[in-house]
Design a protein around this motif. Sequence first.
Motif, PDB file in Angstrom:
ATOM      1  N   GLY A 133      -5.087  -7.465  10.713  1.00  0.00           N
ATOM      2  CA  GLY A 133      -4.134  -6.647   9.963  1.00  0.00           C
ATOM      3  C   GLY A 133      -3.169  -7.444   9.110  1.00  0.00           C
ATOM      4  O   GLY A 133      -2.189  -6.914   8.613  1.00  0.00           O
ATOM      5  N   CYS A 134      -3.460  -8.748   8.916  1.00  0.00           N
ATOM      6  CA  CYS A 134      -2.504  -9.579   8.187  1.00  0.00           C
ATOM      7  C   CYS A 134      -2.741  -9.528   6.683  1.00  0.00           C
ATOM      8  O   CYS A 134      -1.964 -10.059   5.909  1.00  0.00           O
ATOM      9  N   GLY A 135      -3.811  -8.894   6.245  1.00  0.00           N
ATOM     10  CA  GLY A 135      -4.016  -8.732   4.806  1.00  0.00           C
ATOM     11  C   GLY A 135      -5.151  -9.554   4.236  1.00  0.00           C
ATOM     12  O   GLY A 135      -5.205  -9.793   3.030  1.00  0.00           O
ATOM     13  N   TYR A 151       0.852  -1.203   0.000  1.00  0.00           N
ATOM     14  CA  TYR A 151       0.000   0.000   0.000  1.00  0.00           C
ATOM     15  C   TYR A 151       0.872   1.232   0.000  1.00  0.00           C
ATOM     16  O   TYR A 151       1.911   1.271   0.646  1.00  0.00           O
ATOM     17  N   ARG A 204       1.430  -9.903   9.106  1.00  0.00           N
ATOM     18  CA  ARG A 204       1.841  -9.072   7.993  1.00  0.00           C
ATOM     19  C   ARG A 204       3.368  -9.100   7.832  1.00  0.00           C
ATOM     20  O   ARG A 204       4.075  -8.989   8.837  1.00  0.00           O
TER      21      ARG A 204
HETATM   22  N1  LIG Z   1      -5.992   1.589   1.954  1.00  0.00           N
HETATM   23  C1  LIG Z   1      -4.900   1.289   2.654  1.00  0.00           C
HETATM   24  N2  LIG Z   1      -3.829   2.104   2.653  1.00  0.00           N
HETATM   25  C2  LIG Z   1      -2.716   1.799   3.344  1.00  0.00           C
HETATM   26  N3  LIG Z   1      -2.568   0.695   4.068  1.00  0.00           N
HETATM   27  C3  LIG Z   1      -3.590  -0.168   4.126  1.00  0.00           C
HETATM   28  C4  LIG Z   1      -4.816   0.080   3.428  1.00  0.00           C
HETATM   29  N4  LIG Z   1      -5.667  -0.946   3.670  1.00  0.00           N
HETATM   30  C5  LIG Z   1      -4.984  -1.782   4.480  1.00  0.00           C
HETATM   31  N5  LIG Z   1      -3.755  -1.324   4.755  1.00  0.00           N
HETATM   32  C6  LIG Z   1      -2.732  -2.009   5.566  1.00  0.00           C
HETATM   33  O1  LIG Z   1      -2.541  -3.288   5.042  1.00  0.00           O
HETATM   34  C7  LIG Z   1      -2.483  -4.245   6.068  1.00  0.00           C
HETATM   35  C8  LIG Z   1      -3.493  -5.335   5.828  1.00  0.00           C
HETATM   36  O2  LIG Z   1      -4.798  -4.763   5.903  1.00  0.00           O
HETATM   37  P1  LIG Z   1      -6.119  -5.612   5.734  1.00  0.00           P
HETATM   38  O3  LIG Z   1      -7.248  -4.664   5.812  1.00  0.00           O
HETATM   39  O4  LIG Z   1      -6.021  -6.436   4.524  1.00  0.00           O
HETATM   40  O5  LIG Z   1      -6.051  -6.526   7.042  1.00  0.00           O
HETATM   41  P2  LIG Z   1      -7.103  -7.610   7.543  1.00  0.00           P
HETATM   42  O6  LIG Z   1      -6.388  -8.905   7.586  1.00  0.00           O
HETATM   43  O7  LIG Z   1      -8.345  -7.539   6.760  1.00  0.00           O
HETATM   44  O8  LIG Z   1      -7.329  -7.115   9.027  1.00  0.00           O
HETATM   45  P3  LIG Z   1      -8.645  -7.279   9.912  1.00  0.00           P
HETATM   46  O9  LIG Z   1      -8.712  -8.693  10.291  1.00  0.00           O
HETATM   47  O10 LIG Z   1      -8.362  -6.404  11.103  1.00  0.00           O
HETATM   48  O11 LIG Z   1      -9.795  -6.820   9.078  1.00  0.00           O
HETATM   49  C9  LIG Z   1      -2.681  -3.517   7.378  1.00  0.00           C
HETATM   50  O12 LIG Z   1      -1.446  -3.391   8.007  1.00  0.00           O
HETATM   51  C10 LIG Z   1      -3.207  -2.176   6.989  1.00  0.00           C
HETATM   52  O13 LIG Z   1      -2.655  -1.193   7.810  1.00  0.00           O
END
Ligand SMILES: Nc1ncnc2c1ncn2[C@@H]1O[C@H](COP(=O)(O)OP(=O)(O)OP(=O)(O)O)[C@@H](O)[C@H]1O
Lengths: 264, 276
Positions: B57-59, B24, B232
Amino acid sequence: MGTFWRFLRSPAFAPWLITAGLLLVWEAYCRLLDVSPFVLPAPTTIAHSMVRFWPAIWINAEQTLFTTVAGFALAVGFGLALGVAIGASPWLYQALYPLLIGFNAIPKVALVPVLIVWVGIGTIPAIITAFSISFFPIVVNVATGVATVEPELRDVLRSLGARQRDILVKVAIPRSLPYFFASLKIAITLAFVGSVISETVAANRGIGYLMVKDAGENVPRMFAALILVAVLAVVMYGVAALVERRFTHWATRGVDQAGGTTGF
Amino acid sequence: MAGQAAAQATASPFVDIADVALTYGGAAAKGGGTLALEHCTLGVGKGEFVAVVGPSGCGKSTLLKLVSGLHPPSAGRVAVDGEAVTRPLKIVGMAFQNPIMLPWRTTLANVLLPLEIVEPHRSRFRRERAAYAERARRLLATVNLAGFEERFPWQLSGGMQQRASLCRALIHEPELLLLDEPFAALDAFTREELWDVLQALWLERRFTCVLVTHDLREAVYLADRVVVISNRPGRVVMEQAVGLPRPRRLANAWDRDFVDLVHVLRDKISEVRQAA
Ligand SMILES: Nc1ncnc2c1ncn2[C@@H]1O[C@H](COP(=O)(O)OP(=O)(O)OP(=O)(O)O)[C@@H](O)[C@H]1O
Ligand SMILES: [Mg+2]
């Protein structure tokens, strides 16, 4: 009896109560201290003047009402278009925002002499001043509504292959309507400010013109004109509020839905 | 059945995520941006139900964005149905934790929204509105929302909104359903009720489904295969097949083999979180 008392204490009656109280205090103040009507005429004196000079006042009020509504209508059309454009395009937003802020900061009184040079005096500068002072809140509000579409909702639509235009028409514009209608209430009162300001300098008709003419001469009539402007503004505000309620019932009743992110 | 799906997945997966990375903010951003995924490889067979779990926050949400084409990968390749994903796909339905219905539309009109956008329905929509509305009513009825079609979403409870949101994701009969923690905001009873709703819909239509969830019991209850993502930058660290017979029932959700699976996943996730 019970229902009557309840009505007197209800919020619907409150504005009448407070206004009447204010007028009473004003009247008492003028009478007890024997204030000269050339400084501050009592409400009864103003009312008397309003009746006596009604034709003259109304001719001017009509002019003011016309220029205000015309300027306001232009502001609505222009503000809506510019607001949607700015809200939809981050590039335009970045490009135009400083300009808009700068323009909005210019006192519109300072604009009137320029307008005199360009278009002379009369109806046109009043309309332009009313327009220029009232379009800003509309642009800002509409742009905010359009720009703050929930990213997830945007994703839902984009994942369906929606084009930018689809998102605008199906989501961004409808959701910005509450913002738009809220801004109308501000804009209509500002439009009155604009047209009256212009008339005090650049007109030979209108409430602003009448007031300047009456200053030091016919002060009660000046106050009568002033109060009529206030009344007209309240009426127009009421109309705007009515329209708002009619078109955006979902925003006010859907507090939980819209509330979290949009601040309604 | 699960085995068959898995066999398909090895041959030519319907959803093919191959050694994908996503940053990102781009490399140019301050501090190099956020590396959300790296060396992430995952295949999902056609008609398979895969659940994705992993630490916050693992993506996981990012993974769904990649599959749907909302976000391009920084490296690697994402393909769906044999074609590289370069822009938003049209065969996808999505639902999120927040039902995000349009408050100025009735529930029925909300469910109809995708049909106003996706071809070929889009061009037919005006002419065949009645038929489409009937389809939406039937779908709403299958999730027990009959009688609420003309209500506004804000007049529905959270669980009802979420069910309507599922209908919206399914109305255009997508081949691929992407769900991002759709039941996370609901109470335990409503959530379990919706598991059965989703399972019934899936058994009937057999769309390919990727479900992101934090609830391991939910993952085991619904999925053919559960995928665990690492901290992550996220990548797949474990794939656990769930061989339990279908339809699965809540009464069996405390059975030994069910609970064992949940524990296996739980242990793996704690291990992954420690590794941070
Ligand atoms: N639009 C964005 N801009 C910058 N960084 C982002 C963006 N979306 C997500 N991130 C970063 O990417 C990483 C993964 O985010 P993601 O939303 O895919 O996590 P997740 O596994 O869905 O988390 P959760 O279980 O909390 O929903 C995180 O560290 C987040 O800070
Ligand atoms: Mg997420």
